[in-house]
Design a protein around this motif. Structure first.
Motif, PDB file in Angstrom:
ATOM      1  N   ARG A 148       0.859  -1.188   0.000  1.00  0.00           N
ATOM      2  CA  ARG A 148       0.000   0.000   0.000  1.00  0.00           C
ATOM      3  C   ARG A 148       0.889   1.231   0.000  1.00  0.00           C
ATOM      4  N   TYR A 149       0.457   2.312  -0.679  1.00  0.00           N
ATOM      5  CA  TYR A 149       1.342   3.455  -0.879  1.00  0.00           C
ATOM      6  C   TYR A 149       0.502   4.728  -1.016  1.00  0.00           C
ATOM      7  N   THR A 155      -1.893  -2.663  -4.057  1.00  0.00           N
ATOM      8  CA  THR A 155      -1.721  -3.789  -4.975  1.00  0.00           C
ATOM      9  C   THR A 155      -1.752  -5.060  -4.135  1.00  0.00           C
ATOM     10  N   VAL A 156      -2.334  -6.132  -4.672  1.00  0.00           N
ATOM     11  CA  VAL A 156      -2.540  -7.335  -3.864  1.00  0.00           C
ATOM     12  C   VAL A 156      -2.396  -8.594  -4.705  1.00  0.00           C
ATOM     13  N   VAL A 157      -2.028  -9.676  -4.042  1.00  0.00           N
ATOM     14  CA  VAL A 157      -2.090 -11.023  -4.611  1.00  0.00           C
ATOM     15  C   VAL A 157      -3.417 -11.614  -4.145  1.00  0.00           C
ATOM     16  N   PRO A 158      -4.407 -11.754  -5.029  1.00  0.00           N
ATOM     17  CA  PRO A 158      -5.759 -12.126  -4.575  1.00  0.00           C
ATOM     18  C   PRO A 158      -5.830 -13.423  -3.784  1.00  0.00           C
ATOM     19  N   ARG A 159      -5.090 -14.439  -4.185  1.00  0.00           N
ATOM     20  CA  ARG A 159      -5.232 -15.736  -3.502  1.00  0.00           C
ATOM     21  C   ARG A 159      -4.701 -15.698  -2.076  1.00  0.00           C
ATOM     22  N   ARG A 160      -3.907 -14.670  -1.711  1.00  0.00           N
ATOM     23  CA  ARG A 160      -3.420 -14.560  -0.333  1.00  0.00           C
ATOM     24  C   ARG A 160      -4.300 -13.653   0.523  1.00  0.00           C
ATOM     25  N   HIS A 181      -9.350   2.763  -0.862  1.00  0.00           N
ATOM     26  CA  HIS A 181      -8.055   3.188  -0.334  1.00  0.00           C
ATOM     27  C   HIS A 181      -7.423   2.174   0.621  1.00  0.00           C
ATOM     28  N   ARG A 182      -8.105   1.079   0.878  1.00  0.00           N
ATOM     29  CA  ARG A 182      -7.555   0.066   1.774  1.00  0.00           C
ATOM     30  C   ARG A 182      -8.302  -1.241   1.581  1.00  0.00           C
ATOM     31  N   ILE A 183      -7.692  -2.315   2.002  1.00  0.00           N
ATOM     32  CA  ILE A 183      -8.390  -3.592   2.099  1.00  0.00           C
ATOM     33  C   ILE A 183      -8.815  -3.724   3.556  1.00  0.00           C
ATOM     34  N   ALA A 184     -10.102  -3.690   3.792  1.00  0.00           N
ATOM     35  CA  ALA A 184     -10.626  -3.670   5.155  1.00  0.00           C
ATOM     36  C   ALA A 184     -10.635  -5.069   5.762  1.00  0.00           C
ATOM     37  N   ALA A 193      -2.847  -5.390   5.533  1.00  0.00           N
ATOM     38  CA  ALA A 193      -3.101  -4.461   4.437  1.00  0.00           C
ATOM     39  C   ALA A 193      -3.092  -3.010   4.898  1.00  0.00           C
ATOM     40  N   ALA A 194      -3.023  -2.758   6.201  1.00  0.00           N
ATOM     41  CA  ALA A 194      -2.990  -1.385   6.706  1.00  0.00           C
ATOM     42  C   ALA A 194      -1.605  -0.765   6.605  1.00  0.00           C
ATOM     43  N   ARG A 195      -0.582  -1.592   6.422  1.00  0.00           N
ATOM     44  CA  ARG A 195       0.782  -1.069   6.318  1.00  0.00           C
ATOM     45  C   ARG A 195       0.924  -0.164   5.098  1.00  0.00           C
ATOM     46  N   VAL A 196       1.775   0.855   5.217  1.00  0.00           N
ATOM     47  CA  VAL A 196       2.029   1.761   4.094  1.00  0.00           C
ATOM     48  C   VAL A 196       3.519   1.726   3.770  1.00  0.00           C
ATOM     49  N   SER A 197       3.839   1.443   2.514  1.00  0.00           N
ATOM     50  CA  SER A 197       5.227   1.342   2.073  1.00  0.00           C
ATOM     51  C   SER A 197       5.758   2.708   1.624  1.00  0.00           C
ATOM     52  N   SER A 198       7.036   2.949   1.897  1.00  0.00           N
ATOM     53  CA  SER A 198       7.692   4.164   1.401  1.00  0.00           C
ATOM     54  C   SER A 198       8.425   3.913   0.093  1.00  0.00           C
TER      55      SER A 198
END
Length: 335
Positions: free
Chosen positions: A209-210, A262-267, A277-280, A285-290
């Motif tokens: 997430r970014y 961005t996500v890998v759906p099967r995981r 803006h997030r996967i609830a 999925a709450a983590r934000v990458s720099s």
């Protein structure tokens, strides 16, 4: 799986014998899930079921069982979006950029009641993008819903987008290698050169997430010309970060655009819900990458929500030239 807006006051009318499988008219067991501005009814239906009969309060309706199209995107790195009236040139540039810098090789495009062109125009725009091997254009003919007063207040009935996200997840994308969710006016930049798809695939949980930065038109640029289409690569100016503290503690950039992902759906667990803006309901999925930051282009827009074509006077205290964006576009044009 039946998807739609929450049943609200109709929920008490959903009885154990409300859903039947056709042909045969046998009663189906089911479970009802309440999600954010969305509901799902997961039905245990026989293998030969071609339609479902749903009865609520004496009213009966039939719905055909749609084909599972996930194999079409199996193993693909997919760009996924919901769009209305975006210029076909923007759509093409958006897909080209994602292929060039992130290795996207498929597009799932939900068209939400565009009235400037038909679905074939979108298909034609995407068919000419080298590297995009599969492009599925889906009609999503539902009202978007109210926009609220700001980013947080009174977004209570915008069922359209969240419904599209879940339908795409289960019908098209369950077997995808990875999926990048975003809009036509957004381009993801990598600070390390790594693909955002690869980052999600390499992540232990399968998601990245970014945050975003606004890209603006200013008086440094030629005036807007109705005869010349605006392009992402015309822009080089962003809003400077504006630091504030939430609750007096957490540092935030008040000028940042809300995160995308961005996500890998099967995981992704079944209990999680794909949002804008997030996967609830999924803590990782709450983590934000720099390592990634998307650019949000204010003028690459059809003004469906509000007027975004007002030009700013360039102010060094407010604006800055985006060298990362300039370098990405330079490499893109050199290809």
């Amino acid at each position: 799986m039946l998807l739609g807006p929450p049943l609200f006051n109709l929920e008490p009318l959903l009885r154990p014998d409300s859903i039947r499988a056709l042909p045969g008219n046998g009663v189906c067991a089911f479970r009802y899930r309440k999600l954010d501005r969305h509901m799902q009814i997961i039905v245990e239906a026989p293998a030969d079921c071609t339609a479902l009969s749903l009865t609520l309060g004496g009213h009966r309706a039939e719905v055909a069982v749609g084909a599972n199209l996930s194999e079409r995107f199996a193993g693909r790195r997919v760009l996924f979006t919901l769009s209305k009236n975006n210029d076909p040139v923007w759509i093409r540039d958006w897909a080209r950029f994602a292929h060039r810098f992130h290795g996207a090789d498929a597009v799932l495009f939900y068209d939400n009641l565009s009235d400037r062109y038909g679905l074939d125009t979108v298909r034609e725009a995407l068919s000419g993008v080298a590297g995009i091997e599969i492009a599925e254009v889906v009609s999503w003919p539902f009202k978007y819903g109210p926009q609220g007063l700001d980013a947080w207040r009174f977004w209570d009935s915008d069922f359209c987008q969240l419904g599209a996200w879940e339908q795409a997840r289960w019908r098209f994308l369950a077997m995808a290698r990875s999926v990048q969710v975003g809009d036509i006016d957004e381009l993801v930049l990598s600070k390390t050169g790594k693909s955002v798809f690869a980052a999600a695939e390499d992540d232990f949980f399968g998601t990245v997430r970014y945050r975003g930065r606004w890209v603006l038109g200013t008086d440094r640029m030629p005036p807007l010309d109705a005869e010349t289409p605006r392009r992402h690569a015309d822009y080089d100016t962003v809003l400077k970060p504006l630091e504030r503290r939430r609750f007096g503690i957490l540092r935030q950039d008040a000028n940042a655009s809300p995160p995308k992902w961005t996500v890998v759906p099967r995981r992704c667990p079944e209990t999680a819900q794909w949002g804008v803006h997030r996967i609830a309901n999924w803590l990782p999925a709450a983590r934000v990458s720099s390592a990634f930051c998307y650019r949000h282009f204010r003028e690459i827009n059809s003004n469906w929500k509000y007027d975004r074509l007002g030009r700013d006077a360039f102010d060094p205290a407010v604006h800055e030239i985006d060298q990362d964006l300039i370098e990405h576009f330079a490499r893109w044009k050199a290809d």
